[in-house]
Design an enzyme around this catalytic site. Sequence first.
Site, short mmCIF file in Angstrom:
data_model
loop_
_atom_site.label_atom_id
_atom_site.label_comp_id
_atom_site.label_asym_id
_atom_site.label_seq_id
_atom_site.Cartn_x
_atom_site.Cartn_y
_atom_site.Cartn_z
N GLY A 293 1.77 -1.66 3.38
CA GLY A 293 0.72 -2.68 3.44
C GLY A 293 -0.34 -2.36 2.40
O GLY A 293 -0.10 -1.61 1.45
N PHE A 294 -1.54 -2.91 2.59
CA PHE A 294 -2.61 -2.66 1.62
C PHE A 294 -2.88 -1.17 1.47
O PHE A 294 -3.07 -0.66 0.37
CB PHE A 294 -3.88 -3.38 2.05
CG PHE A 294 -3.82 -4.86 1.84
CD1 PHE A 294 -3.85 -5.38 0.56
CD2 PHE A 294 -3.72 -5.73 2.90
CE1 PHE A 294 -3.78 -6.74 0.33
CE2 PHE A 294 -3.66 -7.10 2.69
CZ PHE A 294 -3.69 -7.61 1.41
N GLY A 295 -2.89 -0.44 2.60
CA GLY A 295 -3.20 0.99 2.54
C GLY A 295 -2.10 1.78 1.86
O GLY A 295 -2.32 2.45 0.85
N GLU B 230 -9.52 -19.19 10.16
CA GLU B 230 -8.78 -19.71 9.01
C GLU B 230 -7.58 -20.54 9.45
O GLU B 230 -7.31 -21.61 8.92
CB GLU B 230 -8.34 -18.55 8.11
CG GLU B 230 -9.56 -17.84 7.50
CD GLU B 230 -9.22 -16.78 6.48
OE1 GLU B 230 -8.19 -16.11 6.64
OE2 GLU B 230 -10.00 -16.63 5.52
N GLY C 262 4.74 2.95 5.36
CA GLY C 262 4.11 1.64 5.43
C GLY C 262 3.62 1.18 4.07
O GLY C 262 2.92 1.93 3.39
N VAL D 109 11.19 3.78 10.17
CA VAL D 109 10.78 5.11 10.61
C VAL D 109 10.73 5.11 12.14
O VAL D 109 10.14 4.22 12.75
CB VAL D 109 9.40 5.47 10.03
CG1 VAL D 109 8.89 6.79 10.63
CG2 VAL D 109 9.47 5.57 8.52
N ALA E 178 -8.55 -5.15 5.04
CA ALA E 178 -7.80 -4.63 3.90
C ALA E 178 -8.65 -3.72 3.01
O ALA E 178 -8.18 -2.67 2.59
CB ALA E 178 -7.21 -5.79 3.09
N ASP F 86 -5.32 0.35 9.69
CA ASP F 86 -5.33 0.00 11.11
C ASP F 86 -4.56 0.99 11.97
O ASP F 86 -4.63 0.94 13.20
CB ASP F 86 -4.71 -1.40 11.32
CG ASP F 86 -5.57 -2.50 10.73
OD1 ASP F 86 -6.70 -2.19 10.29
OD2 ASP F 86 -5.12 -3.65 10.69
#
Lengths: 425, 425
Positions: B12-14, B171, B10, B80, B317, B301
């Site tokens: 993403g941010f992580g 938002e 993954g 995956v 995030a 997450d």
Amino acid sequence: MDRVRVVVIGAGFGGLTVARSLAHASAPVEVVLVDRHNFHTFSPLLYQVATAGVAPDDIAPSLRGVVRRDRNVEFEMVEVVGVDFESRRVLVADGAPIAYDYLVLAAGAVSSDFGVPGVAEHALHLKSLADAIHVRRSVLCRFEASDRDPALIDDGELRVVVAGGGPTGVELSGALAELFTKVLAKDFRDLDVQRAEVVLVEATDSVLQSFSRPSRVEAVRELRARGVEIRLDAPIASVDGDGVVLRDGTRIAARTVIWCAGVQPSPLADALALPRGRGGGIAVGPDLSVETRGEVFVIGDFASAADRRGRPYPQLAPVAMQQARHVAHSIERRLAGRPTRRFRYVDKGTMATIGRRSAVAELPLRIRLGGTLGWLSWLGLHLVFLIGFRNRIVVLVNWVWNYLTWDRGNRVVMPPTELEEERGP
Amino acid sequence: MDRVRVVVIGAGFGGLTVARSLAHASAPVEVVLVDRHNFHTFSPLLYQVATAGVAPDDIAPSLRGVVRRDRNVEFEMVEVVGVDFESRRVLVADGAPIAYDYLVLAAGAVSSDFGVPGVAEHALHLKSLADAIHVRRSVLCRFEASDRDPALIDDGELRVVVAGGGPTGVELSGALAELFTKVLAKDFRDLDVQRAEVVLVEATDSVLQSFSRPSRVEAVRELRARGVEIRLDAPIASVDGDGVVLRDGTRIAARTVIWCAGVQPSPLADALALPRGRGGGIAVGPDLSVETRGEVFVIGDFASAADRRGRPYPQLAPVAMQQARHVAHSIERRLAGRPTRRFRYVDKGTMATIGRRSAVAELPLRIRLGGTLGWLSWLGLHLVFLIGFRNRIVVLVNWVWNYLTWDRGNRVVMPPTELEEERGP
């Protein structure tokens, strides 16, 4: 006096120019511009979308935005399926017919396979924004697949055949070669990107047939310097899932074939009971109107128009735009009870860019530009013609970025299956 | 000493933060970062893609580009499908398994319907780039359809229900309301755009539950000032093709329902034989490793992690990024033979933007920003965190443009059927 309603089918260079010209007309006209997309496609930069240099959005200005201040111009996003010339109504796929007093057919062209077997099933094209996104995705996915399994390269996974050596084929080939050697070579460090090849296949003995000999020579030299393999006098006999077969029997193994060999009028032409001319376009007289239907004009690639000597006009944006302005004037003249005039095309020159600091331009008075000067004039001209101030700024930022960093920032692969997921009603 | 291989699932941010932290590690590690997309999604700006404020490309930096200079980081675009924890190999959909010494699971979350009937079939989401493009297309197409046939508006064609009053819902609601009143009202001159409505439906008694009371009050006031209808204490019982039904039986007719009510760990979690924690994430210990598999870490997450008092971390995030850096350090410590430490989240604040010159921000030491100041800090922070210099410039250009002209330049509807046409092999 009631307003006269002009319906314009197609919002490419031709249709959009008609609408905008009539927006500033003194005659009491209202214009309905229809297109199946809600955006105009700035087609000269499609090859840059395909090679990740600019974002699709940046060459696709909203049509409602473009005509927003033209109070007598209305846009409708509909698919035109035919025209009832008797009752003067445009028939649309999903909705009420649209009545007109004058009709301008500017539905443009689609890629033509010229009857070569396999093109429809196996080749990519570069005529629409979706085409360009498709080419971008396809090329990037081939590199990802080769990175996972380098054995695929033996079967042409990283070979791209560009069919057709006109301006589109030349620009795309040069940009692909630069993408491979300058960008993807750094992205795929474990891959021997030297093995990625761009093969430009042209049926005649030269690329850029409409250009002068020095420009053609320069284009070939510059393309070869960038690593593009050029095959001249090499008409393609067929395309299949493994590549192309030339008419002399040679096979070029390539998992990606991009067909830039020519265009034909958009399929709407088949739905209209109007005489066709050379190349399949709608036949028009000297003033670009249909002979039996004076209230119907046809422009751009959708028309089969010829100059005084019977030579067809080149299929270029400037032709469509000049024809558009001519038709706008013709409608005004008709409304004023004056006869229409013959259309005359003023050739202000043509250009093709080959890559970084390299383009060829042929201007009037036999002025020829090449190299960096040609390239800078290409950049400037295209920025000026790109619609929308925001788009110009963003494209300029991208170009400066690409130039300074040798990068292409828009390497986004969005699988169609994800976009397709219709979760909504 | 052989290099230790860390596989990160993954980007993403992580995941991306783990990879980049280990790129600068002193320990002899090599990192394989895998994702099914070739780009990172800057999810805080998805709502701006959905409302035509920025281009999809500009919030989707190429992952190969991001890690290009990190010599010990390799990217693979694969899907995956599972992990063989015994033989320490990641199983992928199309290709050879990827062996690891350490594994970081950072597969993120997907939208959760919380068992509400009809969400899967009828609602849109805002978790991926494809989702955002889908929302944009859907909303714009509803306006086009209403323009052709205004009678549709009676059935909710122009009503958008945003389900969930968290930061995403707030938002998106604010941005949609501004899109309708400032942009589409000018695009669709013949349409009574006053009849277009954004209804924010929240199950609890307040929007932005995690914010302080003054911020929540400000958010409600600012949303209402922009024309957003807010329904509090209104849990949704079901979604169908005609809108939503609240638990009290009220029906809200809406052709567009965007589900922002919460998330659950990505489906990969179901394919892993690992204990699950609260919320469905993979259960981890204080150092974010799986109890029975010390070489496997889980972050963001995808993890079910809790602080010293047993409270789960917010799904933000900054949590994922701090956990990522912690895991990178933990791997280094393990390699150095030292024990790992407990993860501690340092809350540096949260923000939500409501619209033009309006945002709320909660910083440490009970500092609260609102209005223009909150909005400017939101803009600045998001520009800084957006990856890639080019993206920052282009997004900044778009923001300045949007601010000065009240326009949104990316109103592009690309039908999925066109993108889907697989002409190629």
